[in-house]
Design an enzyme around this catalytic site. Structure first.
Site, mmCIF file in Angstrom:
data_model
loop_
_atom_site.group_PDB
_atom_site.id
_atom_site.type_symbol
_atom_site.label_atom_id
_atom_site.label_comp_id
_atom_site.label_asym_id
_atom_site.label_seq_id
_atom_site.Cartn_x
_atom_site.Cartn_y
_atom_site.Cartn_z
ATOM 1 C CE LYS A 1 41.475 32.227 41.438
ATOM 2 N NZ LYS A 1 42.657 32.565 42.254
ATOM 3 C CG ASN B 1 48.500 37.287 44.375
ATOM 4 O OD1 ASN B 1 47.351 37.738 44.319
ATOM 5 N ND2 ASN B 1 49.428 37.634 43.489
ATOM 6 C CB ALA C 1 35.832 24.333 38.449
ATOM 7 C CB ILE D 1 40.768 44.336 41.809
ATOM 8 C CG1 ILE D 1 40.048 43.630 42.973
ATOM 9 C CG2 ILE D 1 41.877 45.235 42.319
ATOM 10 C CD1 ILE D 1 39.343 44.553 43.933
ATOM 11 C CB SER E 1 37.910 34.582 42.002
ATOM 12 O OG SER E 1 37.159 35.335 41.069
ATOM 13 N N GLY F 1 53.279 35.256 43.076
ATOM 14 C CA GLY F 1 52.742 36.180 42.084
ATOM 15 C C GLY F 1 52.859 37.620 42.526
ATOM 16 C CB ALA F 2 54.822 39.086 45.135
ATOM 17 C CE1 TYR G 1 41.095 32.669 37.853
ATOM 18 C CE2 TYR G 1 38.773 33.265 38.087
ATOM 19 C CZ TYR G 1 40.101 33.487 38.388
ATOM 20 O OH TYR G 1 40.443 34.531 39.218
#
Length: 260
Positions: free
Chosen positions: A168, A99, A166, A197, A151, A24-25, A164
């Site tokens: 993480k 990521n 769960a 962020i 997260s 995911g860069a 989501y």
């Protein structure tokens, strides 16, 4: 490298000679992570899903060697092909930064089997696949770093993000367990848990799903918005030899929003 002797301390380019793979860069936090690792001396593989132009932009901004590599991390065969390509072009992966992920907002009444499975696949199982692909060579060479993007939502919970959150939370269990599994082979495994962020992607969220910046800042100890560079700096440190005694940890990078 001895597992009992000290590793080198911080230096200007502490990752010189290391190969890093960042998923995911192509944009956002992942792009900043790629830049930070390259600045520390690593050759970086910029992994993306159907974002070749963005990935090329990141490559041009790196301070060192790098390649762009495409792969759908929900497909086990593509994960293997991606990692094989990185090994053939750059060498075996020393540093894996998991990521990539997705932030699907689905109300609980609409969280059916398909929505649940998707959230867990892209935010948990994909990380498992990446770890399975690179850890054999790390263990064989007795050095490695795995840093996974968690997260704070795994701890606070949030409406519309049940699956989501769960997934993480599952990453924290994966991190702790892999640290136990791989520690004897010189591989450190940690998670970084970002807070709020500031990234361009937040501009695409529906207004009802956004927190006003002033409200978010009020929750924190540090009175400013978090930046991708804050996350990248933490990950770059965890990848260095100076972090060789840190493993199995979940590091909050949230401006003091949540207690550890």
């Amino acid at each position: 490298m001895s597992l009992t002797g000290p590793e080198p301390t911080l230096r200007t380019r502490p990752l010189h000679g290391r190969i890093a793979l960042v998923t995911g860069a192509a944009t956002g936090i992942g792009a900043e992570i790629a830049r930070a690792l390259a600045a520390a001396g690593a050759a970086v593989a910029v992994s993306h899903l159907a974002q070749p132009r963005d990935a090329d932009t990141v490559l041009r901004s790196l301070a060192g060697d790098g390649i762009a590599v495409h792969g759908d991390l929900t497909d086990p065969d593509e994960v293997i092909a991606l990692c094989d390509h990185v090994r053939d072009r750059l060498g075996p992966v020393d540093i894996l930064v998991n990521n990539a992920g997705s932030y699907p907002r689905v109300a609980w009444p609409d969280t059916d089997e398909a929505a649940w499975a998707y959230a867990l696949d892209v935010n948990l199982t994909a990380h498992y696949r990446m770890c399975r692909a690179v850890t054999p060579s790390m263990a064989e060479r007795r050095w490695g770093r795995i840093i996974t993007m968690g997260s704070v939502n795994a701890l606070v919970g949030r409406t519309g993000l049940t699956a989501y959150g769960a997934a993480k939370a599952g990453l924290q269990g994966l991190t702790r367990s892999l640290a136990r599994e791989l520690g004897p082979q010189g591989v450190c495994v940690n998670a970084v848990l970002p807070g709020a962020i500031q990234v361009d992607a937040e501009n695409s969220l529906p207004a009802g799903h956004r927190t006003a910046p002033a409200e978010q800042i009020r929750r924190q100890c540090v009175p400013r918005r978090g930046r991708p560079a804050d996350i990248a700096a933490a990950i770059a440190f965890l990848a260095t030899p100076a972090a060789s005694f840190i493993t199995g940890q979940s590091l909050h990078v949230d401006g003091g929003w949540l207690p550890t």
